[in-house]
Design an enzyme around this catalytic site. Structure first.
Site, short mmCIF file in Angstrom:
data_model
loop_
_atom_site.label_atom_id
_atom_site.label_comp_id
_atom_site.label_asym_id
_atom_site.label_seq_id
_atom_site.Cartn_x
_atom_site.Cartn_y
_atom_site.Cartn_z
N ASP A 29 -10.40 27.61 43.86
CA ASP A 29 -10.91 26.99 42.65
C ASP A 29 -9.77 26.14 42.09
O ASP A 29 -8.62 26.27 42.50
CB ASP A 29 -11.34 28.07 41.66
CG ASP A 29 -11.88 27.50 40.36
OD1 ASP A 29 -12.58 26.48 40.40
OD2 ASP A 29 -11.57 28.09 39.30
N ASP A 31 -9.46 24.63 38.19
CA ASP A 31 -9.05 24.89 36.81
C ASP A 31 -8.79 26.37 36.60
O ASP A 31 -9.62 27.22 36.91
CB ASP A 31 -10.13 24.40 35.84
CG ASP A 31 -10.23 22.89 35.82
OD1 ASP A 31 -9.20 22.24 35.62
OD2 ASP A 31 -11.34 22.35 36.03
N THR A 121 -14.55 23.27 43.54
CA THR A 121 -14.52 23.21 42.08
C THR A 121 -15.81 22.65 41.52
O THR A 121 -16.50 21.86 42.19
CB THR A 121 -13.34 22.35 41.60
OG1 THR A 121 -13.39 22.20 40.19
CG2 THR A 121 -13.36 20.96 42.24
N SER A 122 -16.12 23.03 40.30
CA SER A 122 -17.27 22.46 39.60
C SER A 122 -16.90 21.15 38.92
O SER A 122 -17.76 20.48 38.35
CB SER A 122 -17.80 23.45 38.56
OG SER A 122 -18.22 24.65 39.17
N LYS A 153 -21.55 27.09 40.98
CA LYS A 153 -21.23 28.51 40.81
C LYS A 153 -22.00 29.06 39.61
O LYS A 153 -22.19 28.35 38.63
CB LYS A 153 -19.72 28.66 40.57
CG LYS A 153 -18.86 28.08 41.68
CD LYS A 153 -17.38 28.09 41.25
CE LYS A 153 -16.53 27.35 42.25
NZ LYS A 153 -15.10 27.27 41.85
N ASP A 178 -10.54 32.45 39.12
CA ASP A 178 -10.07 32.98 37.84
C ASP A 178 -11.20 33.39 36.91
O ASP A 178 -10.93 33.88 35.81
CB ASP A 178 -9.23 31.91 37.11
CG ASP A 178 -10.08 30.74 36.63
OD1 ASP A 178 -10.02 30.41 35.42
OD2 ASP A 178 -10.82 30.16 37.45
#
Length: 235
Positions: A29, A31, A121-122, A153, A178
């Site tokens: 991921d 961020d 990642t989003s 996600k 995270d």
């Protein structure tokens, strides 16, 4: 779940988990894992919440590991998520893209062969690329962004797609996350999940296979796993 922030015997237990795994790839991921962006994102979402008369804490709780459009659909279904994404982008532009690398991120990634790790990642491609360039973070060959998947996600699509592009079995991949939504996505994809408690307390990350206080502290164990257990980092 074993937590590396607990007494020493649990660190050995985590090490044992990774020692016996035939890991072919690490799926990161962004961020909260590779970028220390939480404070900036919180300011942006707080500003947007104030503009729309929404509860700051409630909005923030729905943002982690999700595309902004999905958060908006949940918190304010009467608003146009496309239009609101543009507002959020404008707020982001005012903040700038100079996000610091998470401690240990550059050191870890520079030790990895680009063929054996990926981003999932989003976030969107262009902003992430700018932030990585400014933070001197290397980019891998395989990168999955919010616009590359139909389902974000906690759906496993992003992690499954990354494993496929790396020619790796998801069972032979470690996801580094995270947030609870990201952990759910990684587990649903069939991956082992290592959490870093950088944006959430470890108690919120109990579905991960292991948890470390930071990426920096997880680095020796991740390098051990991806090298097939033959690492001088082993205690």
């Amino acid at each position: 779940m074993q937590s590396a922030s607990e007494p020493g015997h649990t660190i050995l237990a985590v090490c044992d988990i990774l020692w016996y795994m035939a890991i072919n790839a690490l799926l990161f991921d962004v961020d909260g894992v590779l970028l220390d962006s939480s404070a900036t994102h919180r300011r942006i979402w707080d500003n947007w919440s104030d503009m729309r008369g929404l509860d700051r804490d409630l909005v923030w709780s729905l943002t982690h590991a999700r595309r902004p459009e999905d958060t908006i659909r949940d918190i304010a279904p009467d608003l146009d998520p496309i239009a609101e994404r543009k507002v959020l982008n404008e707020l982001m532009t005012k903040e700038g893209d100079a996000f610091p690398a998470a401690p240990g991120a550059v050191n870890l990634l520079r030790k990895l062969d680009h063929r054996f790790w990926a981003l999932v990642t989003s976030g969107s491609r262009a902003p992430v690329h700018r932030r990585f360039q400014l933070a001197a973070i290397p980019l891998p060959r395989v990168q999955i962004f919010g616009e590359d998947v139909e389902h974000s996600k906690p759906h496993p699509e992003g992690y499954l797609k990354a494993a496929e592009l790396l020619l790796a079995d998801p069972a032979d991949c470690i996801v580094i996350e995270d947030a609870p939504h990201g952990i759910t996505a990684g587990k649903a994809a069939g991956c082992t999940v290592v959490a870093v408690a950088t944006t959430h307390p470890s108690g919120d990350l109990i579905k991960a296979d292991a948890c470390f206080p930071s990426l920096e502290e997880a680095t020796p164990y991740l390098l051990t796993a991806v090298s097939g257990g033959k690492s001088s980092h082993m205690p």
